[in-house]
Design an enzyme around this catalytic site. Structure first.
Site, PDB file in Angstrom:
ATOM      1  N   ASP A  74       0.832  -1.202   0.000  1.00 49.16           N
ATOM      2  CA  ASP A  74       0.000   0.000   0.000  1.00 49.16           C
ATOM      3  C   ASP A  74       0.872   1.259   0.000  1.00 49.16           C
ATOM      4  O   ASP A  74       0.616   2.204  -0.749  1.00 49.16           O
ATOM      5  CB  ASP A  74      -0.920  -0.009   1.220  1.00 49.16           C
ATOM      6  CG  ASP A  74      -1.745   1.257   1.341  1.00 49.16           C
ATOM      7  OD1 ASP A  74      -2.557   1.526   0.441  1.00 49.16           O
ATOM      8  OD2 ASP A  74      -1.564   1.989   2.328  1.00 49.16           O
ATOM      9  N   GLU A 146      -2.287  -5.425  -3.483  1.00 47.15           N
ATOM     10  CA  GLU A 146      -1.339  -4.618  -2.709  1.00 47.15           C
ATOM     11  C   GLU A 146      -0.226  -5.488  -2.132  1.00 47.15           C
ATOM     12  O   GLU A 146       0.950  -5.100  -2.131  1.00 47.15           O
ATOM     13  CB  GLU A 146      -2.072  -3.884  -1.587  1.00 47.15           C
ATOM     14  CG  GLU A 146      -2.964  -2.757  -2.082  1.00 47.15           C
ATOM     15  CD  GLU A 146      -3.654  -2.021  -0.954  1.00 47.15           C
ATOM     16  OE1 GLU A 146      -3.828  -0.793  -1.081  1.00 47.15           O
ATOM     17  OE2 GLU A 146      -4.031  -2.666   0.047  1.00 47.15           O
TER      18      GLU A 146
END
Length: 261
Positions: A74, A146
């Site tokens: 992320d 992610e």
């Protein structure tokens, strides 16, 4: 007799599970090679990236979920996206760049991309708690994407992670027209005011003309003595947006003037 049958049944099912896991593992590594053009030396990063926490209950091995990789991915995704947008939109202000980055990296966008990459077929999860229906597994797929970014970064480095993010996440959204100019000028002006600790924009009707069914409104917005704008429109909302747009134009002109000086 029953116990013997049960043990045999258990053995057969474990064998099938092992074969299934092996096939899925091979598909994951093959997928990584397709994405990056590189062959992993540490396959555990990528197997972990595709392991949802629900699967831990089924696993006979001591494995961990993809949550830590998701956290890393992320952060990397945000950094790479911000850098790309900074160079791709050289004249865009902070508000536009922030909104655009948010649009590119939000869960809905990542979910769509993850499904397009068919990540859902490779995720290790426990169907006792999670259905494999597309509508209900979206967040899991987005989180996996992610985590995959984090795994690519750890295994191949920042250059490979950057290429993956740009090629599969950022550039496709820009080219497909998913990223559009922000037309909410009132929102932009409000954000600018807050960011620079100025007064909140105040909108005032300074004139209205025409018959009741076809009125024209003239509205002035003021932030402080030097930031204002006047807009016209067939309704107050349109006139306010026009006024905010002109105020933002005045701000940008002032910035350019200060840069020259």
């Amino acid at each position: 007799m029953f116990k013997k049958f049960f043990n045999l049944f258990k053995k057969i099912n474990h064998s099938k599970s092992d074969d299934f896991d092996k096939i899925k593992k091979e598909k994951i590594i093959s997928k990584i090679e397709d994405f990056t053009g590189l062959k992993p030396s540490k396959e555990e990063y990528f197997l972990k990236a595709f392991t949802h926490r629900s699967f831990l209950e089924l696993a006979r091995e001591n494995i961990k979920s993809n949550e830590r990789l998701e956290f890393l991915g992320d952060s990397i995704l945000g950094k790479i996206t911000a850098e790309y947008l900074f160079h791709y939109f050289p004249d865009a202000d902070e508000g536009f760049l922030t909104k655009t980055r948010s649009q590119i990296v939000n869960k809905n966008s990542l979910e769509i991309i993850g499904f397009n990459l068919n990540l859902q077929d490779l995720i290790f999860l426990n169907t006792k708690y999670l259905t494999t229906e597309k509508k209900k597994i979206g967040n899991v797929v987005a989180d996996c994407l992610e985590a995959l970014i984090g795994a690519i970064y750890l295994e191949f480095g920042e250059k490979a992670a950057k290429k993956f993010v740009e090629d599969f996440i950022v550039i496709p959204q820009i080219k497909n027209g998913d990223i559009k100019d922000d037309k909410n000028y009132k929102g932009q002006l409000l954000e600018y005011s807050h960011a620079n600790r100025l007064n909140q924009p105040v909108y005032k009707v300074i004139d209205q003309s025409g018959p009741q069914h076809n009125k024209i409104y003239k509205i002035k917005v003021e932030v402080d003595e030097n930031i204002f704008g006047i807009g016209t429109g067939p309704n107050k909302k349109t006139a306010e947006q026009e006024a905010a747009k002109l105020a933002l134009s005045l701000i940008n002109e002032s910035k350019k003037k200060n840069d020259i000086e």
